[in-house]
Design a protein around this motif. Structure first.
Motif, PDB file in Angstrom:
ATOM      1  N   UNK B 276      -8.260  14.621   8.299  1.00  0.00           N
ATOM      2  CA  UNK B 276      -8.019  12.983   7.954  1.00  0.00           C
ATOM      3  C   UNK B 276      -6.885  12.933   7.054  1.00  0.00           C
ATOM      4  N   UNK B 277      -6.541  13.810   6.130  1.00  0.00           N
ATOM      5  CA  UNK B 277      -5.283  13.697   5.393  1.00  0.00           C
ATOM      6  C   UNK B 277      -4.106  13.412   6.328  1.00  0.00           C
ATOM      7  N   UNK B 278      -3.891  14.291   7.463  1.00  0.00           N
ATOM      8  CA  UNK B 278      -2.797  14.159   8.452  1.00  0.00           C
ATOM      9  C   UNK B 278      -2.884  12.845   8.952  1.00  0.00           C
ATOM     10  N   UNK B 279      -4.249  12.466   9.377  1.00  0.00           N
ATOM     11  CA  UNK B 279      -4.132  11.182   9.955  1.00  0.00           C
ATOM     12  C   UNK B 279      -3.735  10.063   8.949  1.00  0.00           C
ATOM     13  N   UNK B 280      -4.277  10.136   7.646  1.00  0.00           N
ATOM     14  CA  UNK B 280      -3.692   9.410   6.553  1.00  0.00           C
ATOM     15  C   UNK B 280      -2.210   9.021   6.464  1.00  0.00           C
ATOM     16  N   UNK B 281      -1.611  10.242   6.514  1.00  0.00           N
ATOM     17  CA  UNK B 281      -0.253  10.253   6.079  1.00  0.00           C
ATOM     18  C   UNK B 281       0.784   9.562   7.620  1.00  0.00           C
ATOM     19  N   UNK B 282       0.054   9.811   8.884  1.00  0.00           N
ATOM     20  CA  UNK B 282       0.530   9.272   9.924  1.00  0.00           C
ATOM     21  C   UNK B 282       0.339   7.633   9.557  1.00  0.00           C
ATOM     22  N   UNK B 283      -0.765   7.213   9.173  1.00  0.00           N
ATOM     23  CA  UNK B 283      -1.022   5.783   9.300  1.00  0.00           C
ATOM     24  C   UNK B 283      -0.221   5.121   8.021  1.00  0.00           C
ATOM     25  N   UNK B 284       0.051   5.970   7.060  1.00  0.00           N
ATOM     26  CA  UNK B 284       0.763   5.204   5.889  1.00  0.00           C
ATOM     27  C   UNK B 284       2.126   4.895   6.375  1.00  0.00           C
ATOM     28  N   UNK B 285       2.640   5.983   7.060  1.00  0.00           N
ATOM     29  CA  UNK B 285       4.190   5.936   7.524  1.00  0.00           C
ATOM     30  C   UNK B 285       4.163   4.575   8.492  1.00  0.00           C
ATOM     31  N   UNK B 286       3.059   4.046   9.118  1.00  0.00           N
ATOM     32  CA  UNK B 286       3.095   2.866   9.835  1.00  0.00           C
ATOM     33  C   UNK B 286       2.532   1.746   8.937  1.00  0.00           C
ATOM     34  N   UNK B 287       2.525   2.089   7.786  1.00  0.00           N
ATOM     35  CA  UNK B 287       2.442   0.674   6.785  1.00  0.00           C
ATOM     36  C   UNK B 287       0.803   0.443   6.826  1.00  0.00           C
TER      37      UNK B 287
END
Lengths: 111, 395
Positions: B276-287
């Motif tokens: 989930x952390x990796x997914x959160x990082x990815x989503x954050x990069x997309x705003x």
């Protein structure tokens, strides 16, 4: 804990006094003193009661030997009666008594 | 000096147990916990520990032996999985009710039927009301660190309760990860000697344990137990903090990741938090303002802390690696939702049942939960409360 106004007017009986509160009970239900079964009053279970007749009793001690709750009271080597706090009315004393009528079971738990 | 090695979760557990050097270990092997028992039995055979190892004939016997040894004043550890934990079930309540500070490492595996040896949380969730403290680990390092902390938590005079350390079967138990291993001396100093509160072998003051309790006393006993369990929150935090001060890795009740300014929050237990952390990082990069809340301590349930962390979010998804057959959603969902509602925090909360019987949880699947969560946040209400991740035929 102070009694609330709700409890003051309630028809529901207040909890019995004298029993320890949760914080006064030893950790994990541990028994810290030996021999405390004396405190455990099993007499309230009784629905029938043994009546001892000293005129017929020979103090042979059979009832004392068989009583599962040590509720036969003996003084100076004579059976003198029944411990009302601990006799639970099982009737074993009357059943085992070899003398007819020395220990008779009667209906009702109250003496 | 600590040293870096590669080790599995089972191996790390066995190492922690070797360093703790408990007085008694009574355990029965079961997949995927077997490697812990195997390794520890070798330590015993090689004379590396002073432990009395009791090779019992079942898990029911294992927990029974643990209760006896703990009551006799011996520091006691066991480990199990799945059916083994289920077989211990009735004795778990006795350990907790008699206030015996046993440590149990449970390698999470689903319960039969169908027969399956892989990970989900249905085993430990079945024991959630047994009175044990339950901690769930995210990675191998945390498993190792938590087993060491568990001894201190369980034996704390204000706690005196058994502690269950949970790690995901195979995902953690059999994966080799980077592990910082402490010195034996550091661990022994941290856990310290066991000072039992209950000691059946105290010949000066011989006590009796496990006696019949009449209705006049039973309720008071359970209340004392509940209060001790509630109070364990502060001890868990204190021990996790002290561990951090000494060894550089702190632990608490919750583990928040990018949650403070998040709009979408994912609540999760165990190893899935890493994905989930990796997914959160990815989503954050997309705003997209996403974050995770990992519940490390499920029992006692840190309701106030969870509500505090989730307050102000637009929507919350609770991931449950177990269901409640016939209930509405999973066990974590039920408690998180109730905690929010009770405190007047009326957020839209959805539930995802996932990963049952070892079903893999890829990042793309967790990302789909966030996509759904985004829709819920936008609508401001729950469209469907209970959802099933990667279940064929369900949509």
């Amino acid at each position: 804990m102070a009694e609330s106004k709700l409890a003051a007017g309630s028809k529901i009986a207040a909890p019995p006094r004298g029993l320890p509160a949760w914080l006064e009970i030893p950790l994990g239900g541990i028994l810290v003193e030996p021999g405390n079964a004396v405190e455990y009053r099993t007499g309230s279970w009784r629905t029938r009661r043994p009546i001892h007749d000293p005129a017929r009793c020979t103090s042979c001690m059979i009832c004392w030997l068989y009583c599962p709750d040590d509720a036969i009271v003996v003084r100076e080597q004579k059976v003198v009666g029944v411990d009302k706090d601990h006799c639970k009315g099982c009737g074993i004393c009357a059943r085992e008594c070899p003398v007819k009528g020395a220990m008779n079971m009667a209906e009702g738990g109250a003496y | 000096m600590p040293r870096l090695i590669g080790l599995t979760g089972d191996g790390a557990t066995a190492e922690a147990m070797r360093q703790i050097d408990p007085d008694v270990v009574a355990a029965y092997p079961i997949t995927p916990q077997t490697e812990i028992v195997e390794r520890f039995a070798e330590f015993v055979a090689d004379g590396l520990v002073n432990t009395e190892f009791v090779a019992v004939e079942s898990e029911h016997s294992a927990m029974s032996a643990c209760c006896g040894s703990s009551a006799a004043g011996a520091r006691t550890i066991t480990c199990t999985s799945s059916q083994g934990l289920a077989l211990m079930h009735e004795v778990l309540y006795i350990a907790a009710g008699n206030r015996l500070p046993i440590v149990l490492i449970n390698v999470n595996r689903t319960l039969s039927a169908p027969l399956n040896i892989h990970c989900d949380h249905s085993d430990s969730m079945g024991s959630r009301d047994s009175g044990w403290i339950q901690l769930y680990c995210e990675n191998v390092q945390e498993v190792y660190d938590t087993v060491i902390q568990a001894v201190r938590i369980a034996e704390h005079p204000q706690v005196m309760l058994p502690v269950m350390v949970n790690l995901d079967g195979f995902v953690l138990s059999h994966s080799v990860e980077r592990l910082e291993l402490l010195d034996d001396e550091q661990v022994r100093e941290f856990v310290g000697p066991f000072q039992p509160v209950v000691d059946l072998l105290d010949l000066e003051h011989p006590p009796a344990l496990g006696a019949l309790v009449a209705p006049e006393f039973h309720f008071e006993h359970k209340y004392a137990q509940w209060l001790a369990t509630d109070g364990a929150r502060a001890v868990i935090e204190g021990v996790g903090c002290e561990f951090g001060e000494r060894f550089g890795r702190s632990y608490g009740l919750l583990d928040l990741y990018r949650l403070e300014d998040a709009e979408l929050a994912l609540v999760v237990l165990g190893s899935t938090a890493g994905t989930a952390r990796a997914v959160v990082d990815d989503l954050r990069e997309r705003g997209i303002r996403a974050g995770t809340l990992r519940i490390r301590c499920f029992r006692p349930f840190p309701a106030d802390e969870i509500v505090g962390a989730l307050q102000g979010k637009k929507a919350v998804a609770v991931m449950d690696r177990a269901g409640t057959q016939g209930g509405e959603g999973g066990p974590v969902f039920g408690e998180v939702r109730a905690a929010l509602h009770t405190r007047g925090v009326l957020l839209p909360v959805i539930n995802y049942i996932y990963g049952l019987g070892g079903r893999d949880v890829p990042a793309a699947s967790v990302a789909r939960v966030f996509t759904h969560l985004g829709q819920v946040a936008e609508a401001g209400k729950v469209d469907r409360a209970v959802n099933y991740l990667d279940l064929r035929g369900w949509n």
